[in-house]
Design a protein around this motif. Structure first.
Motif, PDB file in Angstrom:
ATOM      1  N   LYS D 342     -11.837  10.343 -10.361  1.00  0.00           N
ATOM      2  CA  LYS D 342     -11.978   8.982  -9.832  1.00  0.00           C
ATOM      3  C   LYS D 342     -13.387   8.652  -9.380  1.00  0.00           C
ATOM      4  O   LYS D 342     -13.710   7.484  -9.195  1.00  0.00           O
ATOM      5  N   ILE D 394     -14.402   1.150  -4.321  1.00  0.00           N
ATOM      6  CA  ILE D 394     -13.066   1.002  -4.905  1.00  0.00           C
ATOM      7  C   ILE D 394     -12.161   2.132  -4.438  1.00  0.00           C
ATOM      8  O   ILE D 394     -11.016   1.922  -4.035  1.00  0.00           O
ATOM      9  N   ASN D 395     -12.709   3.323  -4.448  1.00  0.00           N
ATOM     10  CA  ASN D 395     -11.879   4.453  -4.049  1.00  0.00           C
ATOM     11  C   ASN D 395     -11.449   4.356  -2.599  1.00  0.00           C
ATOM     12  O   ASN D 395     -10.300   4.601  -2.248  1.00  0.00           O
ATOM     13  N   LEU D 398      -8.812   1.661  -2.251  1.00  0.00           N
ATOM     14  CA  LEU D 398      -7.495   2.085  -2.720  1.00  0.00           C
ATOM     15  C   LEU D 398      -6.876   3.066  -1.743  1.00  0.00           C
ATOM     16  O   LEU D 398      -5.679   3.064  -1.500  1.00  0.00           O
ATOM     17  N   LEU D 399      -7.710   3.906  -1.190  1.00  0.00           N
ATOM     18  CA  LEU D 399      -7.191   4.935  -0.286  1.00  0.00           C
ATOM     19  C   LEU D 399      -6.709   4.313   1.012  1.00  0.00           C
ATOM     20  O   LEU D 399      -5.688   4.700   1.579  1.00  0.00           O
ATOM     21  N   PRO D 403      -5.757  -4.847  -0.462  1.00  0.00           N
ATOM     22  CA  PRO D 403      -4.790  -5.695  -1.155  1.00  0.00           C
ATOM     23  C   PRO D 403      -4.664  -5.398  -2.639  1.00  0.00           C
ATOM     24  O   PRO D 403      -3.601  -5.574  -3.214  1.00  0.00           O
ATOM     25  N   ALA D 404      -5.750  -4.948  -3.268  1.00  0.00           N
ATOM     26  CA  ALA D 404      -5.706  -4.752  -4.716  1.00  0.00           C
ATOM     27  C   ALA D 404      -5.283  -3.333  -5.042  1.00  0.00           C
ATOM     28  O   ALA D 404      -5.246  -2.462  -4.185  1.00  0.00           O
ATOM     29  N   GLY D 405      -4.947  -3.146  -6.285  1.00  0.00           N
ATOM     30  CA  GLY D 405      -4.684  -1.784  -6.735  1.00  0.00           C
ATOM     31  C   GLY D 405      -3.205  -1.536  -6.893  1.00  0.00           C
ATOM     32  O   GLY D 405      -2.382  -1.994  -6.111  1.00  0.00           O
ATOM     33  N   ARG D 408      -1.205   2.448  -5.317  1.00  0.00           N
ATOM     34  CA  ARG D 408      -2.187   3.090  -4.453  1.00  0.00           C
ATOM     35  C   ARG D 408      -1.473   3.802  -3.315  1.00  0.00           C
ATOM     36  O   ARG D 408      -0.417   3.360  -2.848  1.00  0.00           O
TER      37      ARG D 408
END
Lengths: 207, 119, 618, 423
Positions: D342, D394-395, D398-399, D403-405, D408
């Motif tokens: 990732k 991004i990582n 997500l972690l 809201p996105a992903g 996750r």
């Protein structure tokens, strides 16, 4: 010298191919297969295609055999010696058919005389050695041998561009499809990766 | 000539194997050898081993190996491209961008699918 | 230095592969959309949405395919029409009649356009059918794989070169293996996928090995170059050429696996039964069309000189081999289908049998003097067969969805409840048997007439006549099992609960397929003339002199004036009609416009080291 | 345009040197093999171990080995004698042949990597036209050896360690392979000699933003490939005893040990040759190549300088590895895999495009100019920084459950789990 080398490599390759088929222990058979891949790489070297030899080792010995090993570890009960794995009724026909195909291929290769302007396979002379000053600029074969990586790159980018892009798509498709087939929702852990510590309940399907 | 180079590599290979095996030979000659039952048991923290050793593993390992093979092959397509890049120019760059997009989306897919989550 | 860089490629070549590119990208779009929605929408809504997006993509591809086929035709018909949109050089480029793209690896002629339309139309039906019910969780992957398989098919029928051909073949089959296994609720699906994969990969290996023999023998991967070389050594033929025979055997085995010819057919029934019905439909139709076209290109074009160099039936040529395979295949398929009560298995065996008929056509192609007509007969048969089969698989979808089984008996008494559909299905079955005046009849007629027409040598004709006789017998046999479906629908009483109503995803393919078989039966000549125009560029490719990477080999020879290949207005119109599902062009078609086409290839070989497309006609 | 066979190009020159199997070449090879295997490689490994122990001791405020010989310098020899005289234990159920073959495979992999390293002008043992690919191929052999070691021991911990190790090795092999592609792109060849020559002309490849990023990716991936802390999950003593070499004792364990240190050395050489300009002492200056003349003494002089600088860089690299090992903690296995896939892999893919931009800015011109070089920095620098930031962002997002992903992992889920467990 080259001839002796070829014989050694060919015998090794044949032996490991036979071992792949005959050994009952799957991991050992896969190891023998890796040995066979390596012998093929050696043959590529003898044909002065070292780029291909490196690719062969990298992909087949380095990657595909690992995939094979993991695949073996994935299936239960076949890692060890499994006497029931090969029905012996098919062995004799298998051997006969294999030998017949081998004989046909061998005969075909030795009998080949060359079509039209093509020279016969047996008559292709040993390639010229390069020495300083004697290089004919533009001898395509020499060029391809000497810097095969670059020549392959040029070919991929010009003549085989469709095949090249398609290969990229194919790999992606294979990845997507394989993941979709192999992946199961219930295999996934519950949400919240950071919370998973080894003391959690074990994964249900397998260790 | 290429084969000459590889003769050296072949010699190196033989020498490396010999280098690995020679000390084992020495060990065989000089080291003590006393077999005993408890010595030849597998060491699993001092407890007797239970059940079959060659167990079945989770499919996740396999998926990682699969992804490795796919990405390895895709990466290998990049080598000839990179070597030939100097003479190819913009067109090759565009083609490679397309290729890399495929590669990248494959990664994104696996990521979003949750395959890359090690559990 | 020679132009090995960007100069040897023309960016505008991508215009002709636009449909493939759109489909490939759309596959990614569908995939990522499905992933994006995965955790936000409930499964049914997501399935519908993703399916509709996929259908929209197919529609878009249809439009692009039309554009990429019509615009060159328009450019040829009346260049001035386009001058408002395109520059002069682009029009010249489009006007250029050389249909080979990317240095001769891909063809871009009329044939490719026609068959792209056929693929996309069928794909639309298959995707639509898939939306009828829920059989997998992975909708994005499933649809993406279908779209990508279509990319493989399109390129497979466009490939003019062995490497591209092989990779397209793999693209197609790998996607289909995976799609076969995607129905995770049934173990049969996984079993079918595994069988398909194992048989398919072994056959691909054999095929590739055969191709490597061909390459080793001829030193080229371009079909046209191989043909030229073989022609120059025609005297030798396959006699005492064990390497050539080996190559033929291996390549034949590869193709044989893909179209389920008899020694290599074992996968077909299990795969057809195990796969989700739309996938089975796509395996039975799209993949068969593409494989047969590639088969014709390799055997009918590249290896044609090896077809039958002597007067013996089983003499040194591939005709004899193919005739035997064809005979066994159709007989076996029909006889085995007799015992089937499961609709999908019945269709599987019948598709094996149809593969046998098609092989008769290819064998005839090997002896043919009028190559175009012989190939056109096969193509005609393929198109009609494909539409009829898609319709038949729509019935299978219906059964699987509503009865959770594929038994033919579940259709009992259909005519009372759904008379229109029952009659349509009857028409499909009659067409598959080959009853006049349906499309299937004319397909068989053309095929067998071609086989009978060839009078090049006595033994070859006798073998073909025997084949045709066998084919007629087989058609009679096939009537028994096809009519079992009709009997169930018309003569039997429904046993249990009657089948539910068919909605659009099921009804539409059936009706459309029926329309096609009726339409092509009513005016077979028009479809045949389109197929003839398509067959011409397919089997007479320009001669590409492989360009070595090295310094220029002397100045390029002056280019001879190229005779232009004119497409008639009728054909332009027909292309449009094909797009609407090939639903039978109304009225008599135009004359077969193959005149100019046969002569257009000679000039290209004089300009070896220069890029073809960049030379605009003066 | 591509003129591959210009007789004056270094590639052809190097190959034509290797054409004759005359006495000169035979002597060189013989010297290489004899000196290398009898003295150099064992010596290097032995004193790397000594150095590591000393360095680690310094870091932890200890003295380290000091009993055998002055400064403990004879300690490695004592260790070797100990290993040689220890009994060789193989578990009863083990697969004897494979158990023996596994360490041999690992050690062969390490040795083969050394065959193409250009230590100085004319001092590459062999110059293969596809040398870099050969190198990757050689290094890809070791996962197989590791797997076989674990499998053949017939010990659950070994097998588990091996599976983990191989999963880790193959995961980090992807960014590793991708990170050398910028080098191939700039060098225009797969030959390490040609790459070295290119660095003479255009400066060290690390002296560019994409090169720096590629170097860092390569560095991290190499540490993982070598199974060293903080990526030493496969042999985590506290979890799975000693991983795949649990059942290896005595000299067979010694072979794994040897292979590990040899690999550290080989990777050090590789990184030096690829990114750090080989033996060039200064990043953007052609010194001492500009001293190179036809006379033998000058060649020897230049080679001495180059070799010394090369070895110095390798030494620095090795010391860096030691430093990392004593400083950082072991990563958790899921984070370890995540990091490869990732962080490193996306960065490495994007970095290839940045490398293309750098090529257009700096190398396309044919000569290195300060203006072009600065322009390259201005263009690619922000891109690289942005890419790194983006991937990290991004990582993180997500972690932490932005809201996105899709799919996750979220901290919300954690809290619920944690709350649910005691109740």
């Amino acid at each position: 010298m080259i001839r002796v080398l070829f014989l050694v490599i060919a015998v090794t390759g044949l032996a490991s191919a036979l071992a792949t088929v005959l050994i009952k222990n799957l991991v050992r058979a896969a190891l023998a297969l890796a040995g066979f891949f390596f012998a093929v790489a050696c043959l590529f070297v003898l044909l002065e295609a070292e780029f291909l030899a490196a690719l062969q080792v990298l992909i087949y010995v380095g990657a595909v055999s690992i995939l094979l090993m993991f695949g073996i570890m994935l299936t239960r009960g076949v890692q060890g010696t499994d006497p029931a794995s090969r029905p012996s009724a098919w062995r004799l026909p298998g051997v006969v058919i294999g030998l017949a195909v081998f004989a046909l291929l061998g005969y075909a290769i030795f009998q080949e005389t060359g079509l039209g302007t093509q020279r016969a396979w047996g008559a292709i002379d040993p390639r010229p050695a390069i020495a300083r000053g004697t290089v004919e600029p533009g001898a395509p074969r020499r060029r391809a041998i000497n810097d095969m990586g670059k020549v392959v790159g040029v070919e991929l980018m010009t003549r085989y561009v469709v095949a090249f892009e398609l290969a990229g798509l194919l790999l992606t498709a294979a990845l997507v499809g394989a993941v979709a087939v192999a992946h199961r929702e219930d295999d996934e852990p519950s949400r919240g990766e950071p919370s998973r510590i080894p003391s959690d309940p074990p994964i249900t399907t397998s260790p | 000539m290429i084969i000459n180079n590889y003769i050296f590599i072949g010699l190196l290979l033989l020498a490396a194997i010999g280098f690995a095996l020679a000390p084992l030979l020495v060990v065989r000659l000089i080291a003590p050898r006393k077999r005993s039952l408890s010595k030849s048991e597998p060491y699993e923290c001092g407890v007797l081993t239970v059940g079959e050793t060659w167990i079945r593993f989770r499919i996740q390992y396999y998926i990682y190996a699969l992804m490795f093979v796919v990405f390895d092959i895709e990466a290998l397509f990049l080598f000839p491209w990179a070597a030939a890049y100097a003479g190819l120019g913009l067109f090759a760059l565009v083609e490679m961008v397309v290729f890399l997009v495929f590669l990248f989306l494959g990664l994104v897919y696996a990521w979003a699918k949750g395959v890359l989550r090690w559990a | 230095m020679p132009p090995i860089g960007p100069g040897s490629l023309d960016y505008r070549d991508f215009f002709f592969v636009a449909p493939e590119m759109v489909l490939a990208v759309w596959g990614l779009v569908v995939l990522l959309l499905d992933l994006g929605l995965a955790k936000r929408q409930p499964a049914p809504a997501r399935r519908l949405l993703v399916g509709r997006v996929a259908l929209a993509g197919v529609g878009l591809t249809l439009a692009v395919t039309l554009a990429s086929s019509l615009i060159p035709l328009m450019a040829r018909a009346n260049p001035e029409d386009l001058s408002t949109w395109f520059s002069r050089s682009t029009i010249d480029y489009l006007f250029d009649d050389d249909p080979s793209l990317f240095g001769g690896t891909i063809a871009g002629g009329f044939d490719v356009g026609v068959f792209n339309l056929v693929y996309v139309t069928l794909l639309g039906l298959v995707v639509w059918m898939s939306l009828a019910w829920k059989f997998t969780e992975e909708w994005g992957e499933y649809l993406a794989l279908l779209l990508w398989a279509t990319v493989g098919m399109m390129l497979l029928s466009a490939a003019e070169e062995l490497v591209t051909l092989f990779i397209s073949l793999e693209m197609m089959t790998i996607c289909l293996y995976l799609a076969t296994a995607l129905d995770k609720s049934r173990t049969r699906s996984a079993e079918g996928g595994l069988k398909y994969f194992i048989y398919g990969s072994v056959s691909s290996a054999l095929f590739l090995f055969g191709l490597s023999y061909l390459y080793g023998l001829t030193g080229s991967t371009h079909l046209s170059t191989i043909r030229r070389l073989l022609e120059s050594t025609r005297v030798v033929g396959l006699a005492a050429n064990a390497a050539g025979i080996t190559a033929i055997l291996l390549v034949l085995a590869g193709f044989g696996f893909k179209i389920a010819a008899v020694p290599f057919h074992q996968w077909a029934p299990d795969v057809y039964e195990g796969a989700p019905a739309p996938v089975a439909a796509w395996v039975a139709t799209g993949s068969k069309i593409a494989t047969v076209i590639a088969f014709m290109k390799v055997f009918g074009n590249a290896l044609k000189p090896w077809a039958s160099p002597s007067d013996h039936i089983l003499g040194p040529g591939w005709i004899g081999l193919l005739a035997i395979v064809a005979a066994i295949t159709m007989t076996y398929g029909n006889v085995a289908a007799l015992g089937q009560r499961n609709l999908k298995r019945m269709l599987a065996y019948s598709s094996i049998a149809h593969g046998g008929y098609l092989l008769v056509g290819v064998a005839a192609l090997g002896l043919a003097t009028d190559v175009t007509r012989a190939a056109a007969a096969v193509l005609f048969y393929l198109v009609v067969y494909a539409f009829a089969n898609v319709g038949a698989f729509a019935v299978a979808v219906w059964l699987v969805r509503d009865k959770q089984s594929d038994d033919i008996d579940d259709l009992n008494g259909l005519v009372r409840r759904h008379p229109v559909l029952a009659i349509s299905i009857l028409l499909l079955m009659l067409s598959l048997i080959g009853i006049p005046p349906l499309g299937g009849f004319f397909g068989k007629l053309y095929l067998f007439m071609q086989a009978l027409d060839e009078r090049k040598n006595a033994f070859g004709s006798i073998s073909l006549i025997a084949l045709v006789g066998l084919g007629f017998l087989n058609s009679v046999v096939s009537a028994f099992y096809y009519l079992r479906v009709a009997r169930a629908m018309f003569l039997r009483q429904p046993a249990g609960e009657p089948i539910a109503a068919a909605d659009t995803p099921i009804g539409l393919p059936i009706l459309l397929a029926a329309a096609v078989v009726v339409g092509s039966g009513l005016s077979p000549d028009s479809l045949m003339s389109v197929m003839q125009s398509a067959a011409t560029p397919m089997l007479t490719t320009p001669i590409i002199v492989p360009k070595v990477i090295g310094p220029a080999q002397g100045p390029p020879a002056p280019k001879k004036p190229v005779p232009k290949f004119e497409y008639s207005k009728d054909q332009v119109k027909k292309m449009g009609q094909m797009a609407t599902g090939g639903a039978g062009p109304p009225g008599g078609g135009g004359p077969p416009a193959t005149k100019g086409a046969t002569t257009k290839k000679a000039a290209t070989k004089d300009a070896p080291a220069t890029p073809r497309k960049s030379q605009n006609p003066p | 345009m591509i003129e591959l066979l210009d007789p004056t190009s270094p590639l052809v020159w190097a190959q034509s040197q290797a054409v004759d199997l005359g006495w000169g070449l035979a002597l060189r090879w013989g010297l290489w093999l004899v000196v290398g295997f009898l003295g150099l490689f064992p010596g290097i490994v032995a004193y790397m171990v000594w150095l590591e122990r000393k360095a680690a001791a310094r870091f932890q405020d200890r003295i380290g080995p000091n009993r055998v010989g002055p400064l403990g310098l004879l300690q490695p020899i004592a260790d070797a004698i100990k290993l040689l005289t220890k009994e060789n234990l193989v578990p009863a159920g083990a697969d004897g042949l494979v158990h023996l073959a596994a360490p041999v495979l690992v050690i062969v992999s390490a040795f083969l990597m050394l065959a193409v390293i250009p230590f100085a002008v004319g001092m590459a043992p062999v110059d293969l036209p596809s040398g870099l690919l050969y190198l990757m191929a050689a290094s890809s052999l070791s996962p197989l050896g590791v797997f076989l070691a674990g499998w053949s021991s017939r010990n659950k911990y070994s097998l588990l360690g091996a599976m983990r190790a191989v999963a880790q090795l193959v995961s980090y092999e992807i960014p590793q392979v991708l990170a050398v592609i910028p080098i191939v792109l700039w060098g225009g060849s797969l030959s390490l000699v040609a790459i070295f020559d290119k660095q003479v002309e255009f400066g060290w490849f690390i002296a560019s933003p994409p090169g720096l990023l590629a170097f860092l990716i390569m560095l991290i991936a190499s540490i993982a490939e070598l199974n060293r802390t903080p990526f030493d999950i496969p042999e985590a003593e506290s979890e799975i005893i000693a991983g795949y070499h649990t059942e290896y004792s005595g000299m067979r364990f010694g072979l794994f040990f040897l292979a590990e240190y040899l690999s550290v050395f080989a990777v050090g050489c590789l990184v030096t040759a690829l990114y750090l300009g080989g033996g060039m002492p200064l990043p953007l200056v052609r010194f001492p190549m500009n001293l190179l003349g036809d006379s033998l003494p000058r060649l020897i002089l230049v080679d001495m300088v180059l070799l010394a600088v090369f070895m110095f860089k390798v030494l620095l690299f090795i010391l860096f590895m030691f430093w990392v090992r004593v400083t950082l903690l072991r990563l958790r296995v899921d984070r370890l895999m995540n990091f490869a896939w990732k962080y490193l892999t996306p960065l490495a893919i994007v970095n290839i495009l940045f490398a293309g931009i750098w090529y257009e800015c700096v190398i396309r011109a044919g000569v290195l100019t300060l203006g072009g070089w600065l322009w390259g920095w201005v263009v690619t620098g922000p891109l690289v920084v942005f890419a790194v930031w983006l991937v990290v962002w991004i990582n993180r997002r997500l972690l932490l459950g932005g809201p996105a992903g899709v799919g996750r992992p979220s901290l919300g889920g954690t809290r619920v789990d944690a709350g649910a467990a005691p109740g």
